[in-house]
Design a protein around this motif. Sequence first.
Motif, PDB file in Angstrom:
ATOM      1  N   ALA A 163      65.005  28.513   3.576  1.00 31.77           N
ATOM      2  CA  ALA A 163      64.791  28.312   5.006  1.00 31.77           C
ATOM      3  C   ALA A 163      63.530  29.101   5.502  1.00 31.77           C
ATOM      4  N   VAL A 164      63.168  30.263   4.774  1.00 31.01           N
ATOM      5  CA  VAL A 164      62.276  31.005   5.279  1.00 31.01           C
ATOM      6  C   VAL A 164      61.036  30.792   4.395  1.00 31.01           C
ATOM      7  N   GLU A 165      61.120  30.084   3.787  1.00 35.10           N
ATOM      8  CA  GLU A 165      59.921  29.724   2.911  1.00 35.10           C
ATOM      9  C   GLU A 165      58.666  29.223   3.577  1.00 35.10           C
ATOM     10  N   GLY A 166      57.429  29.807   3.436  1.00 32.55           N
ATOM     11  CA  GLY A 166      56.481  29.471   4.058  1.00 32.55           C
ATOM     12  C   GLY A 166      55.951  30.448   5.353  1.00 32.55           C
ATOM     13  N   PHE A 167      56.754  31.371   5.352  1.00 31.17           N
ATOM     14  CA  PHE A 167      56.541  32.546   6.397  1.00 31.17           C
ATOM     15  C   PHE A 167      55.908  33.785   5.768  1.00 31.17           C
ATOM     16  N   GLY A 168      55.678  33.787   4.481  1.00 28.93           N
ATOM     17  CA  GLY A 168      54.957  34.737   4.036  1.00 28.93           C
ATOM     18  C   GLY A 168      55.657  35.996   3.739  1.00 28.93           C
ATOM     19  N   LEU A 169      56.914  35.987   3.665  1.00 29.25           N
ATOM     20  CA  LEU A 169      57.725  37.048   3.585  1.00 29.25           C
ATOM     21  C   LEU A 169      57.962  37.413   2.141  1.00 29.25           C
ATOM     22  N   THR A 170      57.969  38.651   1.422  1.00 30.55           N
ATOM     23  CA  THR A 170      58.453  38.930   0.211  1.00 30.55           C
ATOM     24  C   THR A 170      59.940  38.475   0.092  1.00 30.55           C
ATOM     25  N   GLN A 171      60.461  38.444  -1.308  1.00 32.43           N
ATOM     26  CA  GLN A 171      61.844  38.035  -1.338  1.00 32.43           C
ATOM     27  C   GLN A 171      62.885  38.911  -0.693  1.00 32.43           C
ATOM     28  N   LYS A 172      62.388  40.399  -0.792  1.00 37.18           N
ATOM     29  CA  LYS A 172      63.294  41.397  -0.077  1.00 37.18           C
ATOM     30  C   LYS A 172      63.410  41.000   1.475  1.00 37.18           C
ATOM     31  N   GLU A 173      62.039  40.854   2.036  1.00 40.76           N
ATOM     32  CA  GLU A 173      62.219  40.375   3.484  1.00 40.76           C
ATOM     33  C   GLU A 173      62.851  39.156   3.793  1.00 40.76           C
ATOM     34  N   ALA A 174      62.656  38.254   2.887  1.00 39.41           N
ATOM     35  CA  ALA A 174      63.435  37.096   2.999  1.00 39.41           C
ATOM     36  C   ALA A 174      65.065  37.392   3.225  1.00 39.41           C
ATOM     37  N   ASP A 175      65.388  38.077   1.983  1.00 37.06           N
ATOM     38  CA  ASP A 175      66.717  38.289   2.145  1.00 37.06           C
ATOM     39  C   ASP A 175      67.332  39.286   3.114  1.00 37.06           C
ATOM     40  N   LEU A 176      66.506  39.798   3.859  1.00 31.67           N
ATOM     41  CA  LEU A 176      66.898  40.509   4.942  1.00 31.67           C
ATOM     42  C   LEU A 176      67.404  39.798   6.084  1.00 31.67           C
ATOM     43  N   CYS A 177      66.914  38.384   5.972  1.00 32.01           N
ATOM     44  CA  CYS A 177      67.194  37.430   7.342  1.00 32.01           C
ATOM     45  C   CYS A 177      68.732  36.571   6.942  1.00 32.01           C
ATOM     46  N   ARG A 178      69.368  37.186   5.982  1.00 32.73           N
ATOM     47  CA  ARG A 178      70.425  36.367   5.446  1.00 32.73           C
ATOM     48  C   ARG A 178      71.524  36.449   6.595  1.00 32.73           C
ATOM     49  N   ASN A 179      71.782  37.767   7.229  1.00 29.38           N
ATOM     50  CA  ASN A 179      72.570  37.870   8.248  1.00 29.38           C
ATOM     51  C   ASN A 179      72.622  36.942   9.528  1.00 29.38           C
ATOM     52  N   PHE A 180      71.318  36.426   9.491  1.00 31.67           N
ATOM     53  CA  PHE A 180      71.013  35.592  10.759  1.00 31.67           C
ATOM     54  C   PHE A 180      71.513  33.984  10.291  1.00 31.67           C
ATOM     55  N   LYS A 199      56.787  41.759  18.189  1.00 33.21           N
ATOM     56  CA  LYS A 199      55.435  42.236  17.467  1.00 33.21           C
ATOM     57  C   LYS A 199      55.154  41.918  16.179  1.00 33.21           C
ATOM     58  N   ARG A 200      56.250  41.165  15.464  1.00 33.30           N
ATOM     59  CA  ARG A 200      56.064  40.549  14.153  1.00 33.30           C
ATOM     60  C   ARG A 200      56.347  39.262  13.775  1.00 33.30           C
ATOM     61  N   PRO A 201      55.432  38.563  14.671  1.00 35.04           N
ATOM     62  CA  PRO A 201      55.980  36.875  14.550  1.00 35.04           C
ATOM     63  C   PRO A 201      56.535  36.270  13.260  1.00 35.04           C
ATOM     64  N   GLU A 202      56.097  36.649  12.190  1.00 34.48           N
ATOM     65  CA  GLU A 202      56.676  35.971  10.902  1.00 34.48           C
ATOM     66  C   GLU A 202      58.093  36.320  10.805  1.00 34.48           C
ATOM     67  N   VAL A 203      58.246  37.657  11.114  1.00 39.80           N
ATOM     68  CA  VAL A 203      59.584  37.916  11.118  1.00 39.80           C
ATOM     69  C   VAL A 203      60.562  37.144  12.104  1.00 39.80           C
ATOM     70  N   ALA A 204      60.115  37.207  13.418  1.00 39.50           N
ATOM     71  CA  ALA A 204      60.782  36.344  14.324  1.00 39.50           C
ATOM     72  C   ALA A 204      60.922  35.230  13.942  1.00 39.50           C
ATOM     73  N   GLU A 205      59.897  34.328  13.490  1.00 34.77           N
ATOM     74  CA  GLU A 205      60.088  32.930  13.201  1.00 34.77           C
ATOM     75  C   GLU A 205      60.954  32.755  11.985  1.00 34.77           C
ATOM     76  N   ALA A 206      60.951  33.812  11.028  1.00 44.31           N
ATOM     77  CA  ALA A 206      61.849  33.681   9.866  1.00 44.31           C
ATOM     78  C   ALA A 206      63.385  33.660  10.276  1.00 44.31           C
ATOM     79  N   ASN A 207      63.614  34.700  11.029  1.00 42.68           N
ATOM     80  CA  ASN A 207      64.907  35.147  11.444  1.00 42.68           C
ATOM     81  C   ASN A 207      65.589  33.838  12.398  1.00 42.68           C
TER      82      ASN A 207
END
Lengths: 617, 341
Positions: free
Chosen positions: A153-170, A197-205
């Motif tokens: 789901a968060v592919e393409g937002f430029g997150l590391t795998q660790k950052e991507a996994d942090l979105c899992r609660n969403f 302030k971190r649009p890529e994180v907001a979009e990924a979540n």
Amino acid sequence: MDTLAPHKPIAPLDDATVRFCGDSGDGMQLAGTQFTNTSALAGNDVATFPDFPAEIRAPRGTKAGVSGFQVHFSSNDIYTPGDTVDALVAMNPAALVTNLEDLRDGGVLIINKDSFDKKGLEQAGYKSNPLEDGSLSHYSMHPVEMTKLNRLAVEGFGLTQKEADLCRNFFAMGLVFWLYDRSLEPTLRFIAQKFGKRPEVAEANTASLRAGYHYGETVEAINTQYHVAAAKLPPGKYRNIMGNTALAYGLLAAAKLSGKRLFLGAYPITPASDILHELANHKNFDVLTFQAEDEIAAITSAIGASFAGEMAVTASSGPGIALKAEGMGLAVMTELPLLIISVQRGGPSTGLPTKTEQADLMQALYGRNGECPLPVIAASGPADCFHAAQEAWRIAARFMTPVILLTDGYIANGSEPWRIPQLSELRPTEITHPAPTDNGDAFLPYLRNERLARPWAVPGTPGLMHRIGGLEKQDVTGNVSYDPLNHQHMVDTRARKVALVADDIPMQTVDGPASGDLLVVSWGGTYGACATAVHKVQHHGGSVAHCHLRYLNPLPKNLGEILGNYKQILVPELNLGQLRMLLRATYLVDAIGHNKVQGKPFSVGELVEKIEHLLST
Amino acid sequence: MSIETPLPVLKPTDFASDQDVRWCPGCGDYSILAQMKKVLPTLGVPREKTVFISGIGCSSRFPYYMNTYGVHSIHGRAPAVATGLKCVRPDLQVWVITGDGDGLSIGGNHLMHAIRRNLDINIVLFNNRIYGLTKGQYSPTSPLGQKTKSTPMGAIDNPLHPLSIAIGCEATFVARSIDTNINHLGETLKRAAEHPGASFVEVYQNCNVFNDGAWDYAKDRDTKLDTTLELQHGKPLLFGKLREKGIRLNGMNPEVVELGKGITEDDLLFHDERSPEPSLAYLLSRMRYEDGFPEPIGVFRCVDAPRYDALINGQIEEATQKRGQGDLEALFNSGDTWTVE
């Protein structure tokens, strides 16, 4: 609003209890909070129970690191976060094994299947994989490849795998939001605000949240959605509020309405620190927050602020309150208004810092040297902390005395809807200070009024210079006195003054019949469980009433009479029987205890069982 | 006829309370009390704006004898009481009266933090190197080997030196005086009062009952010029009956030298109380009679630094400017709300 039309049948429910649980790093508190706020905004009555470990980060995947957040939401008036869970979200095997016993038979079980690997199962102590061995067959189980689906789901937002996994609660949130037909809007707003302030994180979540929601909509295995309609709460404007926040608001209101600066002397301690954090954010209310070097400085600095004529508060929990005992003695001796907030946690010593208990009643009543009485009151729930804080200050200022306000970890971190008051509904505390004088006569700092309160003369006022301190005082003059009869007089007077508070507080009421077979007497944060249990038994025709005490010292004047109207008295407490001992000593009644010290609140079920057992004997 | 009411000129006796002073006859505290009463009228601060806060011990009875506001608080806690008071009422002049036991033993933590926060208060520590009120146990400043009721075989804990502690906490005003050197004591208290920020003054004070003569070397007419050294800003460190001796730096170490034989005043260490670097003041605080040095009296250090009481109130002002005066209704209604009809 999310406009996606439902494709599956929606089953109406009166209420539901959902628990999110996972590793401390899995963001379960956030998930629970968002689900709570969304349910509250949907008009449900809500009650929450966050439960987290004392360790900041226990080893990942272990049982010690499991963090949970339970939400009870309802179309009726509710008072507790619920005994059993209707839907459990378990992010890993450790979370499953430590929480499964609370899930009701047939309950919904949402599991992150990807975490059930060899290592995860071993850490949780599973000999075989519960997803495969049939042991979960009596639940409505939904193993979801959450890690994998979320990463996609968060592919393409430029997150590391660790950052991507942090979105899992969403992702998990999205799925539960779909399951209970909740709007995504409040959480989308939250994401925009929090991660702006971190649009890529907001979009990924955002993507994770939506992916979870759509997964519920699409996957065939989950075939029913639930809906809990809005509750019939009294009319008004509401918001969801946590106990510590409500308490801080109560302090702000009390200070503002009595025209005082608010001084908080505090030393960080779980679960009281959020009071400091909250007040530190409101400096524009003329609030001074002083993070002192220790608990002793926290209270003695507050005594200094009180002597200076302002509203002084200190807030802590058991071990910190123990250190403040000497300071409380000084405040009793100097007869200065002061609020001591004790957010109780499991003890003794460091005990269970993040778990609730109400075993500090005796500490509050008697934990000082000498005959050292002070008024003690207790809040009954998160929203009540707002009112209790103001009431504590009213008593402190009117009687020139320190007051202990007891809450506990359960109500401090728990939340519920709060009907936002109009300012005109709040009762200001009027405070007068003696005026300057130039007649040359010595000022009499211990000349008392009809409430036996001494004058609060403020430094800077000409003609009222005086000295106070911890040595025994001669009444009226305040001069140091070692005279035996004066000491007896002063000890008696200080006790009488606190006893007079009973004339200034409401008469005790009971919920239920004015006489009958059984009276349940409770105090503090067990209000919700006791009230619910008594209502249930009353509903089935049991002759039982509920008497919830806010004032522990002095006790309400009519309490003895009330206790005499019932054949049996039951005192449920999260301690070994402290209020029960007080009631037995004060009123010579044969009160029975129901006592639990497991770091957990009462369940309604265990209280119903106890009440019914007593009624049948 | 015009009526003018000039500001009342206060006298030392105006600062005396109606209470009988109950220190032992001959106690050094009497002299400190007398000097305080003499100094206060010169400061231009009205009595009602002056507050004395103390802890427990002989010295801490001090507030009862002053006709000002006062709190005789609990053992060691006076700096914390003063902190709360000064934060909410920065307009008051606040004095903390403490002793070597009260301030450095049970209250060491509070003393340290009040100093490092540089709260605008004046701390006077009466150092008699003994516990007096509890009748003669050794204190944190008692010398090694001192025999007292609780150390029949001699004290075995290395003593603390109050000024070294204060300078270690980066105190902005550090001074020392002696109870019987009344002019110097009065002048030192006055300077402490005038310093914006935490002033820390150690007073060598004689307990004639339990530790009589502890400071005789520094007080005795015959020896004091050789055993003490009066610091003066910008002046060389000179001492001795004929001011014939001085302190010179040898590398990082001070040494006593005799003037003449090629050594002039220019070779000596010059006192700079305004030096932003506290190391020299610390070095002065470590000069001990028992090590063959004169013990400096006067102002060791006097520098400006931000004050906690001003900062905490400054943040309130700043928050109020940025966000407006706190509005309860707006606060209550903040965040997500919903209405039930």
